[in-house]
Design a protein around this motif. Structure first.
Motif, PDB file in Angstrom:
ATOM      1  N   GLY A 248       1.909   5.353   1.984  1.00 17.21           N
ATOM      2  CA  GLY A 248       2.683   6.360   2.031  1.00 17.21           C
ATOM      3  C   GLY A 248       3.523   6.750   1.154  1.00 17.21           C
ATOM      4  O   GLY A 248       4.481   6.129   0.748  1.00 17.21           O
ATOM      5  N   PHE A 249       4.510   7.815   1.113  1.00 26.64           N
ATOM      6  CA  PHE A 249       5.355   8.289   0.160  1.00 26.64           C
ATOM      7  C   PHE A 249       6.680   7.446  -0.039  1.00 26.64           C
ATOM      8  O   PHE A 249       7.196   6.022  -1.258  1.00 26.64           O
ATOM      9  CB  PHE A 249       6.226   9.630   0.411  1.00 26.64           C
ATOM     10  N   THR A 250       7.601   7.453   1.252  1.00 32.85           N
ATOM     11  CA  THR A 250       8.626   6.459   0.634  1.00 32.85           C
ATOM     12  C   THR A 250       8.351   4.354   0.857  1.00 32.85           C
ATOM     13  O   THR A 250       8.801   4.166   0.023  1.00 32.85           O
ATOM     14  CB  THR A 250       9.408   6.164   2.046  1.00 32.85           C
ATOM     15  N   LEU A 251       7.277   3.999   1.380  1.00 34.14           N
ATOM     16  CA  LEU A 251       7.114   2.767   1.370  1.00 34.14           C
ATOM     17  C   LEU A 251       6.350   2.337  -0.501  1.00 34.14           C
ATOM     18  O   LEU A 251       6.938   1.209  -1.213  1.00 34.14           O
ATOM     19  CB  LEU A 251       5.957   2.442   2.399  1.00 34.14           C
ATOM     20  N   ALA A 252       5.361   3.383  -0.554  1.00 33.34           N
ATOM     21  CA  ALA A 252       5.325   3.842  -2.168  1.00 33.34           C
ATOM     22  C   ALA A 252       6.591   2.781  -3.164  1.00 33.34           C
ATOM     23  O   ALA A 252       6.135   2.669  -3.771  1.00 33.34           O
ATOM     24  CB  ALA A 252       3.411   4.307  -1.885  1.00 33.34           C
ATOM     25  N   ARG A 253       6.509   4.381  -3.208  1.00 36.85           N
ATOM     26  CA  ARG A 253       8.290   4.426  -3.956  1.00 36.85           C
ATOM     27  C   ARG A 253       9.214   3.268  -4.105  1.00 36.85           C
ATOM     28  O   ARG A 253       9.389   2.746  -4.997  1.00 36.85           O
ATOM     29  CB  ARG A 253       8.217   5.328  -3.761  1.00 36.85           C
ATOM     30  N   ALA A 254       8.666   2.735  -2.531  1.00 37.44           N
ATOM     31  CA  ALA A 254      10.648   2.285  -2.797  1.00 37.44           C
ATOM     32  C   ALA A 254       9.920   0.557  -3.252  1.00 37.44           C
ATOM     33  O   ALA A 254      10.062  -0.260  -3.914  1.00 37.44           O
ATOM     34  CB  ALA A 254      10.722   0.755  -1.533  1.00 37.44           C
ATOM     35  N   LEU A 255       8.149   0.366  -3.270  1.00 35.22           N
ATOM     36  CA  LEU A 255       7.465  -0.534  -4.202  1.00 35.22           C
ATOM     37  C   LEU A 255       8.003  -0.641  -5.882  1.00 35.22           C
ATOM     38  O   LEU A 255       7.798  -1.424  -6.364  1.00 35.22           O
ATOM     39  CB  LEU A 255       5.973  -0.927  -3.758  1.00 35.22           C
ATOM     40  N   TYR A 256       7.492   0.813  -5.833  1.00 35.87           N
ATOM     41  CA  TYR A 256       6.846   1.035  -7.208  1.00 35.87           C
ATOM     42  C   TYR A 256       8.479   0.833  -7.846  1.00 35.87           C
ATOM     43  O   TYR A 256       9.265   0.128  -9.426  1.00 35.87           O
ATOM     44  CB  TYR A 256       6.834   2.660  -7.603  1.00 35.87           C
ATOM     45  N   LEU A 257       9.729   1.029  -7.160  1.00 36.07           N
ATOM     46  CA  LEU A 257      10.885   0.925  -7.506  1.00 36.07           C
ATOM     47  C   LEU A 257      11.423  -0.555  -7.881  1.00 36.07           C
ATOM     48  O   LEU A 257      12.535  -0.866  -8.268  1.00 36.07           O
ATOM     49  CB  LEU A 257      12.236   1.009  -5.815  1.00 36.07           C
ATOM     50  N   SER A 258      11.278  -1.374  -6.466  1.00 35.25           N
ATOM     51  CA  SER A 258      11.550  -3.197  -7.004  1.00 35.25           C
ATOM     52  C   SER A 258      10.646  -3.993  -8.079  1.00 35.25           C
ATOM     53  O   SER A 258      10.807  -4.235  -8.359  1.00 35.25           O
ATOM     54  CB  SER A 258      10.483  -3.366  -5.634  1.00 35.25           C
ATOM     55  N   VAL A 259       9.638  -2.801  -8.679  1.00 32.42           N
ATOM     56  CA  VAL A 259       8.553  -3.619  -9.819  1.00 32.42           C
ATOM     57  C   VAL A 259       9.338  -3.017 -10.930  1.00 32.42           C
ATOM     58  O   VAL A 259      10.190  -3.833 -11.904  1.00 32.42           O
ATOM     59  CB  VAL A 259       6.836  -2.694 -10.323  1.00 32.42           C
ATOM     60  N   THR A 260       9.910  -1.534 -11.004  1.00 32.95           N
ATOM     61  CA  THR A 260      10.958  -1.155 -12.859  1.00 32.95           C
ATOM     62  C   THR A 260      12.621  -2.164 -12.235  1.00 32.95           C
ATOM     63  O   THR A 260      12.670  -2.232 -12.747  1.00 32.95           O
ATOM     64  CB  THR A 260      11.396   0.786 -12.164  1.00 32.95           C
ATOM     65  N   ALA A 261      12.384  -2.855 -11.181  1.00 29.12           N
ATOM     66  CA  ALA A 261      13.758  -3.376 -10.474  1.00 29.12           C
ATOM     67  C   ALA A 261      13.738  -4.847 -11.597  1.00 29.12           C
ATOM     68  O   ALA A 261      15.004  -5.193 -12.037  1.00 29.12           O
ATOM     69  CB  ALA A 261      14.778  -2.890  -9.065  1.00 29.12           C
ATOM     70  N   ALA A 262      12.382  -4.764 -10.897  1.00 31.38           N
ATOM     71  CA  ALA A 262      12.247  -6.342 -11.919  1.00 31.38           C
ATOM     72  C   ALA A 262      12.581  -6.506 -12.968  1.00 31.38           C
ATOM     73  O   ALA A 262      12.840  -7.721 -13.546  1.00 31.38           O
ATOM     74  CB  ALA A 262      11.007  -6.740 -11.320  1.00 31.38           C
ATOM     75  N   LEU A 263      12.319  -5.744 -13.759  1.00 33.94           N
ATOM     76  CA  LEU A 263      11.578  -4.963 -14.909  1.00 33.94           C
ATOM     77  C   LEU A 263      12.982  -4.981 -15.684  1.00 33.94           C
ATOM     78  O   LEU A 263      13.533  -5.951 -16.855  1.00 33.94           O
ATOM     79  CB  LEU A 263      10.461  -3.942 -15.012  1.00 33.94           C
ATOM     80  N   ILE A 264      13.957  -4.070 -15.205  1.00 33.97           N
ATOM     81  CA  ILE A 264      15.407  -4.130 -15.614  1.00 33.97           C
ATOM     82  C   ILE A 264      16.276  -5.500 -15.018  1.00 33.97           C
ATOM     83  O   ILE A 264      16.938  -5.497 -16.382  1.00 33.97           O
ATOM     84  CB  ILE A 264      15.861  -3.005 -14.933  1.00 33.97           C
ATOM     85  N   ALA A 265      15.963  -5.820 -14.330  1.00 31.86           N
ATOM     86  CA  ALA A 265      16.369  -7.680 -14.356  1.00 31.86           C
ATOM     87  C   ALA A 265      16.170  -7.860 -15.731  1.00 31.86           C
ATOM     88  O   ALA A 265      17.288  -9.264 -16.219  1.00 31.86           O
ATOM     89  CB  ALA A 265      16.503  -8.134 -12.890  1.00 31.86           C
ATOM     90  N   VAL A 266      14.687  -8.196 -16.012  1.00 26.87           N
ATOM     91  CA  VAL A 266      14.385  -9.138 -16.578  1.00 26.87           C
ATOM     92  C   VAL A 266      14.851  -8.862 -18.107  1.00 26.87           C
ATOM     93  O   VAL A 266      15.866  -9.578 -18.621  1.00 26.87           O
ATOM     94  CB  VAL A 266      13.263  -8.930 -16.776  1.00 26.87           C
TER      95      VAL A 266
END
Length: 435
Positions: A248-266
């Protein structure tokens, strides 16, 4: 009996409570929650994912401009390189190309290209055989022109066959994140080439050079139909996470956001450590007083090149993440307004040289950029309603396009206000002073 001499007072360091940071990020959180309440979870999560990709681009620019004072006006080109790499590595394999003799023919042309470059480089080294400089230059120029025409003719023949028989070469069918990594490396390699030539120039000439290179990259990608399909675009690009069709749109985008957020944190952690390390202090010393840094024995050009390449790598990674999320590679869609000027505004608003301020500026400016259109449309509709009901005005047409143009006006007004009242950004770089 003499009393012992008093010991010297120890310097005291006082840590102030980050009032400004708390207020600004609190206001930003309120704005995000407001967007969620008005626009819905799916739209708002998409906004945050795109803002996080832009935050990676802004971090790349802030270490170039904020750390080293290098003004890069060609961010768009490195973003396009990252998007191209994400497309090339993640799109499924095109059997119509790889199942024929075309890859071998294309590889042979590339070998001729490499050999031609080596021959031209060798011509510039003829001084070792006693060849005069003027004659050496003439030989290199003539050889370069002749070999360029020969290789270009061969390449056109092969690419014409590729377009007629296979459409384009397709991709490699690898995970999307491999394209992000290679995109960063490719952008860094191009940045090394540009920096090796242009970093000796003054900042205004460096800006012109990077702007020109960005337009060259865009033109190459747009006109290489055999490689990128040009204006026909390539879609869909796979995600590194499960897509909307699965979650679904919301959950898939939230999971993608977690990937980019982790990348930003590193990235943020590594840049924070580098900024406070001796390397970071040396880079800032070169920025603030190049003559003194050179007198201390620092290799100015080498350090400048390091920081420029590092910034380009982050821009390539961010461009790959953004292209994968949009699931589309469109060379014509890379615009200086969206992919250079907007990133510049993010860095200026947050504060050049302040990584935390850059993250704040990236999210805040992107929210303003997106929400200015619906807000302007709402205000225009209210004005039309009042004008019709009270004054009997005839409603104007094309309100949607007028509201879209309000984005540029709002961003222009924002940058004007920031430069007037906070020229160092809302979260300026914190410079420690030692007595």
């Amino acid at each position: 009996m003499n009393s012992p001499a008093p010991s010297p007072a120890k310097p005291t360091t006082t840590r102030r409570f980050p009032v400004r940071e708390v207020i600004l990020f609190g206001a930003l959180l309120v704005a995000i929650l407001g967007v969620y309440a008005v626009m819905g979870a799916a739209y708002s999560t998409r906004m945050l994912v795109e803002a996080s990709c832009y935050a990676i681009l802004a971090l790349g620019l802030t270490i170039q401009w904020g750390y080293a004072g290098q003004f890069n006006a060609g961010v768009m080109g490195f973003v396009a390189i990252g998007g191209f790499s994400a497309m090339l590595f993640s799109v499924p394999v095109n059997d119509a190309f790889w199942g024929t003799e075309l890859p071998g023919e294309l590889g042979r042309v590339l070998l001729y290209l490499i050999g031609s470059v080596l021959l031209v480089i060798g011509a510039t080294r003829l001084h070792r055989f006693g060849v005069p400089k003027k004659l050496r230059t003439v030989i290199a120029v003539v050889l370069a022109v002749v070999l360029y025409l020969v290789v270009l003719s061969m390449l056109r023949g092969v690419t014409g066959e590729i377009q007629s028989r296979a459409g384009f070469i397709g991709g490699l069918g690898l995970p999307a994140w491999t394209g992000w990594i290679v995109g960063g490396a490719l952008a860094g390699s191009i940045g090394y080439f540009i920096g090796h030539i242009c970093l000796g120039l003054r900042s205004d000439y460096l800006a012109i050079a990077t702007l020109g290179i960005a337009e060259i990259i865009k033109a190459f990608l747009k006109n290489s139909d055999w490689l990128t399909r040009g204006t026909a675009t390539v879609s869909p690009l796979p995600w590194p996470t499960p897509g909307p069709s699965e979650l679904g749109f919301t959950l898939a985008r939230a999971l993608y956001l977690s990937v980019t957020a982790a990348l930003i944190a590193v990235i943020f952690f590594l840049l924070h450590r580098a900024y406070h390390a001796p390397w970071g202090r040396m880079i800032r010393a070169i920025r603030d007083n190049e003559v003194s840094a050179a007198a201390m024995g620092k290799d100015i050009n080498r350090r400048r090149l390091e920081i420029f390449v590092l910034g380009c790598i982050l821009m390539g990674i961010g461009g790959g993440a953004l292209a994968s999320f949009n699931s589309l590679f469109d060379p014509q869609g890379y615009l200086p307004l969206n992919h250079t000027f907007l990133v510049l505004v993010m860095v200026i608003l947050g504060g050049p040289g302040n990584n935390l301020g850059t993250l704040f500026g990236a999210v805040a400016v992107y929210i303003i950029w997106l929400m200015s259109e619906p807000l302007a449309l709402f205000l225009m509709n209210m004005a039309v309603y009042v004008g019709e009901g009270v004054f009997g005005w005839e409603p104007p047409g094309n309100l949607d396009s007028r509201a879209l143009q309000a984005r540029v006006f709002v961003i222009g007004l924002l940058i004007t206000l920031v430069l007037r009242f906070a020229p160092q950004g809302l979260l300026p770089e914190k410079i420690k002073h030692h007595d």
